[in-house]
Design an enzyme around this catalytic site. Structure first.
Site: not given
Ligand SMILES: NC(=O)c1ccc[n+]([C@@H]2O[C@H](COP(=O)([O-])OP(=O)(O)OC[C@H]3O[C@@H](n4cnc5c(N)ncnc54)[C@H](OP(=O)(O)O)[C@@H]3O)[C@@H](O)[C@H]2O)c1
Length: 244
Positions: A137, A150
């Site tokens: 991130s 985080y």
């Molecule tokens: N969106 C942002 O602004 C942002 C910025 C920087 C980095 N990121 C990183 O990008 C990645 C994806 O995030 P996103 O933005 O797409 O968020 P999101 O829409 O909340 O998606 C998170 C994903 O992780 C899965 N997940 C959560 N807990 C889990 C567990 N215990 N076991 C298996 N799967 C799990 C969720 O699926 P289930 O609920 O079905 O398990 C979902 O598919 C993350 O690592 C996040 O830290 C995001």
């Protein structure tokens, strides 16, 4: 690595960046193992993406990670690419950090990717090559109040990834780390917040929020080019080099 006909494991494939990545890689000819906890969502997605399989697994549970890799091998017989994307945010000051939540965040954002790498590396080594992309991130490059836990988990993940890259280069296993910044997904809604209900601060981003599809393209770029670090935006690269 070209993704056509490659077997790719994407964790967190049920939503946001993982979902967009699964769709994009399928479009480019890859065959996907779709991993997250939401069985129904993954099964529906698997129907949409030709030759993919749904593997429900909780990435905080070492046995489920091992089973997920075994199921992928049983079905496809190989794993070429791992995208460690599943993750969750935590919004609280250092003073108010709940230690159980701290452990949960590190289990999911750091230990999960570590264990998944430990499972796939011997497979990729036997196959003669592989690619691993870990989703960190942009906050890992910053000092944003309330995001200490985080951002530390994501900073540690970046460190682990770049070390693994050095350790595995002679095995032709290329490890890269992607730094998204604010991306329009369910991440904000899924972030654990203290105090309850308070949202994370967007920070002073020089660019508007990105779409998940834009970050998926960056992930694809990382796989194809084999870069060590892939930033959502060039201004983040300056931060990584201590220039901002
Ligand atoms: N969106 C942002 O602004 C942002 C910025 C920087 C980095 N990121 C990183 O990008 C990645 C994806 O995030 P996103 O933005 O797409 O968020 P999101 O829409 O909340 O998606 C998170 C994903 O992780 C899965 N997940 C959560 N807990 C889990 C567990 N215990 N076991 C298996 N799967 C799990 C969720 O699926 P289930 O609920 O079905 O398990 C979902 O598919 C993350 O690592 C996040 O830290 C995001």
């Amino acid at each position: 690595m070209d993704v056509k006909n490659k077997i790719v494991v994407v964790t967190g494939a049920s939503s946001g960046i993982g979902l967009a990545t699964a769709r994009l890689l399928t479009e480019r000819g890859a065959k996907l193992a779709l991993v997250s906890r939401s069985k129904e969502k993954l099964e529906a997605l698997s129907k949409e993406l030709p030759e993919s399989i749904a593997i429900p697994a909780d990435m905080t549970k070492p046995n489920e990670i091992k089973r997920m890799v075994e199921q992928t091998m049983d079905h496809f017989g190989r794993i070429d690419i791992l995208v460690n994307n599943a993750g969750q945010g935590y919004y609280a000051t250092i003073e108010k950090t709940d230690l159980d939540i701290f452990h949960h965040i590190f289990d999911l954002n750091l230990m999960g990717p570590l264990i998944a790498m430990q499972q796939v590396v011997p497979i990729m080594r036997r196959q003669g090559r592989g690619a691993i992309i870990n989703i960190s991130s942009g906050t890992a490059l910053m000092r944003l109040p309330n995001l200490g836990v985080y951002s530390s988990s994501k900073r540690a993940l970046a460190g682990l990834s770049l070390t693994a890259r050095e350790e595995l280069k002679n095995d032709h296993i290329v490890v890269g780390v992607v730094y998204p910044y604010i991306t329009l997904t369910n991440f904000g809604k899924n972030t654990i917040k203290d105090p309850q209900g308070e949202d994370r601060q967007p920070g002073n981003s020089p660019t508007p929020a990105d779409t998940a599809e834009y970050i998926a393209l960056k992930i694809l770029e990382g796989i194809v080019n084999g870069d060590a670090e892939i930033f959502a935006h060039d201004w983040m690269m300056k931060m990584a080099k201590g220039g901002a």
